[in-house]
Design a protein around this motif. Structure first.
Motif, short mmCIF file in Angstrom:
data_model
loop_
_atom_site.label_atom_id
_atom_site.label_comp_id
_atom_site.label_asym_id
_atom_site.label_seq_id
_atom_site.Cartn_x
_atom_site.Cartn_y
_atom_site.Cartn_z
N UNK A 123 0.84 -1.20 0.00
CA UNK A 123 0.00 0.00 0.00
C UNK A 123 0.88 1.25 0.00
N UNK A 124 0.40 2.30 -0.68
CA UNK A 124 1.06 3.61 -0.62
C UNK A 124 0.03 4.64 -0.18
N UNK A 125 0.44 5.53 0.71
CA UNK A 125 -0.48 6.57 1.16
C UNK A 125 0.32 7.75 1.71
N UNK A 126 -0.36 8.86 1.86
CA UNK A 126 0.30 10.06 2.36
C UNK A 126 0.55 9.95 3.86
N UNK A 127 1.68 10.49 4.27
CA UNK A 127 1.99 10.51 5.71
C UNK A 127 1.09 11.52 6.41
N UNK A 176 5.67 -6.65 8.84
CA UNK A 176 5.13 -5.44 8.21
C UNK A 176 6.14 -4.31 8.37
N UNK A 177 6.43 -3.60 7.27
CA UNK A 177 7.39 -2.49 7.33
C UNK A 177 6.78 -1.25 6.71
N UNK A 178 7.32 -0.09 7.12
CA UNK A 178 6.94 1.20 6.53
C UNK A 178 8.20 1.88 6.02
N UNK A 179 8.14 2.34 4.78
CA UNK A 179 9.29 2.96 4.13
C UNK A 179 8.91 4.33 3.59
N UNK A 180 9.91 5.15 3.36
CA UNK A 180 9.70 6.43 2.70
C UNK A 180 9.54 6.14 1.21
N UNK A 230 18.45 3.95 5.39
CA UNK A 230 18.30 4.96 4.35
C UNK A 230 16.88 5.09 3.84
N UNK A 231 16.03 4.10 4.13
CA UNK A 231 14.67 4.10 3.58
C UNK A 231 13.60 4.26 4.65
N UNK A 232 14.04 4.60 5.87
CA UNK A 232 13.09 4.70 6.97
C UNK A 232 12.18 5.93 6.81
N UNK A 233 11.07 5.90 7.50
CA UNK A 233 10.15 7.04 7.56
C UNK A 233 10.69 8.05 8.56
N UNK A 234 10.74 9.33 8.16
CA UNK A 234 11.23 10.40 9.03
C UNK A 234 10.19 11.50 9.14
N UNK A 235 10.54 12.58 9.85
CA UNK A 235 9.61 13.72 10.00
C UNK A 235 9.35 14.42 8.68
N UNK A 245 9.11 12.77 5.75
CA UNK A 245 8.48 11.84 4.80
C UNK A 245 7.09 12.33 4.42
N UNK A 246 6.82 12.34 3.12
CA UNK A 246 5.51 12.78 2.62
C UNK A 246 4.62 11.61 2.22
N UNK A 247 5.27 10.54 1.72
CA UNK A 247 4.49 9.39 1.25
C UNK A 247 5.09 8.11 1.83
N UNK A 248 4.21 7.22 2.25
CA UNK A 248 4.64 6.00 2.92
C UNK A 248 4.32 4.79 2.07
N UNK A 249 5.30 3.90 2.00
CA UNK A 249 5.10 2.61 1.34
C UNK A 249 5.02 1.54 2.43
N UNK A 250 3.88 0.86 2.52
CA UNK A 250 3.69 -0.19 3.51
C UNK A 250 3.72 -1.55 2.82
N UNK A 251 4.56 -2.44 3.32
CA UNK A 251 4.67 -3.80 2.76
C UNK A 251 4.45 -4.79 3.89
N UNK A 252 3.50 -5.66 3.67
CA UNK A 252 3.19 -6.67 4.69
C UNK A 252 3.34 -8.07 4.08
N UNK A 253 4.13 -8.90 4.74
CA UNK A 253 4.31 -10.29 4.30
C UNK A 253 3.18 -11.12 4.86
#
Length: 439
Positions: A337-341, A353-357, A424-429, A431-439
């Motif tokens: 899933x991709x969505x706005x932070x 489950x992970x969240x990436x920038x 390098x791919x973590x969500x920070x303050x 971050x505008x868009x989040x990529x969520x990947x769930x196994x």
């Protein structure tokens, strides 16, 4: 009784006394009866015994028993020792399945290396009925309900018309010794549960249950043959070949009233499992580009066709995830899933489950196993770390390391799946868009 029944099967399939037969010899009544039937009939046979080391001294006693008996009867004997529990642990399968895989792999090696004409096993009619109920519970479809074949290529099962009790009585009357496996009483094993709990109830309902099931197997097999003839006709009508590629028109499969079972029979020879077939059919309503994998083949859901092609040597463990996909079937089953932070966002604490920038990610993402020399920056660290060192820190065994998958953006490791993302791919303050990947 037993030799006459075995002779009928051998004559039916033109197995002659001059052919060399390998007998799978456990030491139980069925395999001992089979070996003695061959010897009585004057057939040339040798024996193979597996020591699975599952019952301590009892397993070793079985080995000594068959060794002494074969020496007395002058039957050449092959013996193989297995660490069955370790095999089951490494492959993530049951002890029963691990033992089956190990013994047949070894049996076929012996057949090939020594030029045996047949491999004979002592499977009997009760085994076939137990397998029917096992496969019914597992949902294997009609193929798994057909019963065992008495003759299939090199594999020979001459005792399928007999019951376990008949075989034991014949052994006792003819003074043929045999060993009784104490684990046969352990209902923790699925087959034993069926044997001791389900089948007695079925015989209460129908005292002729054994003969009824023999007829059922014949009827199911007849229906199966009609179905497979129709599947072969469909293959000729709908499949197209372009070099090494095979095209399967989505519309023709989608419109078929038995589409799932038809597609399964088309793809089964290429290693695709039933669960994957369901996912392939579900993808018909999604966007093109989704990919599915078996051990040696890749299936791509194109706009109008399913495209089947061999996985290339050297690239067989590299998979691609295109932008826009919301589900991935293999090699890791993932939802994306991709969505706005926003201010309500909370990090996942689930290792699956992970969240990436999302703005740091370049598609297509890649999925592969780790390689020597791989580096990444584990979350919270400023320096790169060798993946091999990370595995040591995580106390992963060699087997566990080999099962780890990596998610990459370009050539950079994004996630050691199930363990750690790259810093390098973590969500920070910012971050505008989040990529969520769930196994």
């Amino acid at each position: 009784m037993i030799p006459a029944g075995v002779k009928r099967i051998l004559d039916k399939h033109q197995v002659t006394p001059d052919q060399r037969i390998l007998v799978a010899l456990s030491g139980g009544a069925d395999s001992m009866a089979l070996l003695n039937a061959f010897l009585t009939l004057g057939y040339t046979c040798e024996a193979a015994h597996c020591n699975f080391h599952l019952r301590g001294d009892e397993s070793d006693e079985d080995e000594r028993f068959v060794t002494e008996y074969c020496r007395e009867k002058q039957v050449p004997l092959y013996i193989k020792h297995f660490d069955t529990q370790e095999e089951a642990r490494q492959k993530g399968i049951s002890i029963e399945m691990a033992a089956r895989d190990l013994r047949y792999q070894w049996f076929w090696e012996l057949v090939e290396e020594n030029g045996f004409s047949q491999l004979a096993t002592g499977h009997h009619g009760d085994d076939m009925i137990e397998t029917f109920f096992l496969n019914l519970a597992r949902g294997t479809g009609v193929r798994g309900l057909r019963g065992m074949r008495e003759y299939r290529g090199v594999l020979l099962r001459p005792l399928l018309a007999f019951r376990r009790e008949e075989i034991e009585v014949w052994c006792c009357r003819n003074e043929i010794p045999f060993r009784t496996d104490s684990s046969n009483l352990d209902t923790a094993y699925q087959r034993n549960y069926i044997r001791h709990n389900i089948l007695p109830e079925m015989e209460q309902l129908n005292p002729s249950f054994f003969s009824t099931m023999q007829r059922n197997f014949k009827n199911i097999d007849d229906v199966w043959q009609v179905f497979m003839d129709r599947v072969e006709e469909l293959k000729q009508q709908i499949l197209a070949h372009e070099g090494e590629h095979m095209l399967i028109p989505i519309r023709l499969i989608s419109e078929h009233p038995q589409r799932e079972v038809v597609l399964f029979e088309i793809l089964r020879p290429y290693g695709f499992k039933g669960a994957t077939i369901s996912e392939i059919i579900e993808s018909f309503d999604g966007i093109p580009g989704k990919q599915f994998f078996s051990q040696n083949y890749r299936l791509v859901r194109d706009r109008y066709n399913l495209i089947l092609l061999p996985r290339e040597t050297g690239e067989e463990e590299m998979f691609y995830i295109e932008n826009g996909l919301t589900e991935v079937a293999g090699p890791l089953k993932m939802s994306i899933k991709q969505y706005e932070a926003n201010k309500d966002f909370k990090f996942s604490r689930d290792p699956r489950c992970i969240h990436l920038d999302a703005d740091c990610i370049d598609f297509p993402l890649k999925v592969r196993h780790w390689q020597q020399g791989d580096l990444f920056r584990p979350l919270g660290m400023e320096k790169f770390k060798k993946l091999s060192d990370f595995f040591v820190d995580e106390k992963l065994s060699r087997v566990e390391k080999d099962k780890v998958w990596l998610l990459l953006s370009g050539d950079d490791i994004v996630w050691v799946a199930g363990h750690r993302i790259d810093d390098r791919f973590k969500v920070t303050n910012t971050t505008k868009n989040i990529l969520e990947i769930r196994v």
